[in-house]
Design an enzyme around this catalytic site. Structure first.
Site, mmCIF file in Angstrom:
data_model
loop_
_atom_site.group_PDB
_atom_site.id
_atom_site.type_symbol
_atom_site.label_atom_id
_atom_site.label_comp_id
_atom_site.label_asym_id
_atom_site.label_seq_id
_atom_site.Cartn_x
_atom_site.Cartn_y
_atom_site.Cartn_z
ATOM 1 N N ASP A 1 -19.217 11.460 24.692
ATOM 2 C CA ASP A 1 -19.417 11.143 26.110
ATOM 3 C C ASP A 1 -20.216 12.233 26.802
ATOM 4 O OD1 ASP A 1 -16.817 9.595 25.307
ATOM 5 O OD2 ASP A 1 -17.725 8.619 27.040
HETATM 6 O O1 MRU Z 1 -13.070 5.402 27.401
HETATM 7 P P1 MRU Z 1 -14.195 4.778 26.623
HETATM 8 O O2 MRU Z 1 -13.793 3.583 25.856
HETATM 9 O O3 MRU Z 1 -15.412 4.564 27.480
HETATM 10 O O4 MRU Z 1 -14.556 5.914 25.570
HETATM 11 C C1 MRU Z 1 -15.648 5.716 24.728
HETATM 12 C C2 MRU Z 1 -15.873 6.850 23.803
HETATM 13 O O5 MRU Z 1 -15.197 7.847 23.830
HETATM 14 C C3 MRU Z 1 -17.055 6.717 22.897
HETATM 15 O O6 MRU Z 1 -16.849 7.430 21.717
HETATM 16 C C4 MRU Z 1 -18.302 7.265 23.599
HETATM 17 O O7 MRU Z 1 -18.423 6.766 24.893
HETATM 18 C C5 MRU Z 1 -19.535 6.953 22.837
HETATM 19 S S1 MRU Z 1 -19.874 5.226 22.820
HETATM 20 C C6 MRU Z 1 -21.278 5.008 21.913
#
Ligand code: MRU
Length: 422
Positions: free
Chosen positions: A289
């Protein structure tokens, strides 16, 4: 056809719909995003999630809002001043700044929306009609580039893993771990870490087809070939992106997989990797993220402990993300603000409602969609702590896969991410 989290009509009347990921895997339903506030709500509620996907939906929501406003179809809260371009620009910027606050940790959204703000500030447009195409181009380029880059991530990650295993003298079939959902549902399509799993599986499939038609002697020689045999996705508590979304994608793509809970990783590795008849776990691929300047990486809660387990067992640990996830302005992982999610997302899990007679998921009579329900899993009254992400120190990361290749650490143990942008 891979799963589509986002659908966008690229000409008037512009239309943006997203697959409601709160209902998956039991119900497949698209909802329409007409305004920036619609996007804010869908992102905050996690009807769309995954760092690249929320950035794309956020920027496309600006396009649909302005287009509806220009067509007089806008029912939302914004009252743009069409008579004065400076006022109009300030009004758009105010709404964009609000949109960024929907999910603070994933940098892709902030990066993309800040670029839209820059476009608005610098634009020479004298009316909203002139400004509109500039924003449309940025949003569609972001969408298209993400899609193209995901294939590159997949190929780069695949090549790196196969090469490293070969250098280690490994031969034959291996297994891979992944956490959260980083596939088509989290991106414009194909995925980041799950894209690497896809690319590895395509490689395995090519080989299997060839070997099944070969003579026994060739078959024997080919059993030495390094190829992926199975993926183990973690359930990913508390929001179950692994069991609901990644498992759904793996079943959809027919990639051999076995779902595990987050607490099973150590036992899985310690037993599987001792068994000469099972493909050992040799790699773990995760998304991101926010990757900061020194390589520390914010990703789904549980990623840090997964990296520690991998380090203990000598399993390659790869972060897979497009360059849009890199934040060079933040130097160290300690400076990342980790989003807290509402307690209710931890206290409940969503499940498909199962008919006890037939053992099938109950479906809505008119739409045919499966019905999803919520089940409590925590004692009422207990306080909960619910951070959405954690930060893996770069020390535990073997490589960062981007569309430009795989970055590894130098002899001092440092990643040079700055060079990616030179
Ligand atoms: O809380 P989320 O479902 O948005 O978390 C997503 C993640 O942690 C993913 O690993 C990250 O956003 C990369 S998605 C290609």
């Amino acid at each position: 056809m891979s799963l589509e989290a986002i659908k966008f009509t690229r000409s008037a009347p512009y239309e943006l719909t997203i697959l409601d990921q709160l209902l998956l895997p039991y119900t497949s339903k698209y909802i329409t995003i007409n305004t920036i506030v619609d996007a804010y709500n869908a992102i905050k509620l996690m009807q769309v999630r995954g760092a690249p996907a929320i950035a794309i939906v956020g920027t496309l929501s600006v396009v649909v809002e302005l287009s509806h406003f220009l067509n007089g179809k806008f029912q939302g809260q914004a009252h743009y001043d069409l008579q004065n371009i400076q006022n109009l620009k300030l009004q758009i910027i105010e709404r964009l700044r609000f949109l960024i606050t929907s999910r603070p940790t994933a940098v892709n959204l902030a990066n993309a929306i800040n670029e839209v703000i820059e476009i608005v500030i610098r634009s020479q447009a004298t009316s909203v009609d002139e400004l509109f195409p500039e924003i449309l181009k940025f949003a569609t380029d972001l969408y298209d580039d993400d899609f193209k880059n995901n294939f590159k991530l997949g190929e780069n990650g695949k090549a790196w893993i196969l090469n490293e295993l070969e250098k280690d003298g490994f031969k034959g079939d291996f297994s891979i771990l992944t956490i959260c959902n980083t596939g088509s549902l989290a991106t414009s399509g194909y995925g980041t870490a799950l894209g690497v799993v896809r690319s590895l599986w395509s490689h395995s499939k090519e080989f299997q087809t060839a070997s099944s038609e070969d003579e026994p002697a060739t078959k024997k020689a080919k059993s030495d070939v390094i190829k992926l045999s199975k993926c183990y996705p973690l359930e990913t508590r508390p929001y179950n992106q692994g069991s609901r979304l990644t498992a759904y994608e793996l079943v959809y793509e027919k990639i051999p997989s076995q779902l595990i809970t987050d607490s099973m990783v150590t036992y899985l590795i310690s037993t599987l990797n001792k068994d000469p008849n099972s493909p050992p776990i040799k790699a773990c691929v995760v998304g991101a993220d926010r990757i900061v300047r020194n390589g520390d990486t914010a990703n789904k809660i549980g990623t840090f402990q997964l990296s520690l387990i991998c380090a203990k067992f000598g399993i390659k640990f790869l972060v897979v993300a497009p360059k849009t996830t890199i934040d060079l302005n933040t130097v160290h992982g300690d400076d990342i603000v980790v989003e807290q999610r509402p307690a209710i997302e931890f206290q409940n899990v969503s499940g498909g409602i199962i008919d006890p007679q037939t053992n099938q998921v109950v479906r809505d009579q008119t739409t045919g969609f499966a019905i999803a329900g919520k089940v409590g899993v925590a004692a009422p009254g207990i306080e909960v702590w619910n951070p959405s992400f954690d930060v893996t120190p770069h020390e535990y990361i073997d490589g960062i896969v981007t569309e430009d290749g795989v970055i590894t650490k130098d002899s001092n143990g440092d990643f040079d991410l700055v060079s990616l942008f030179n």
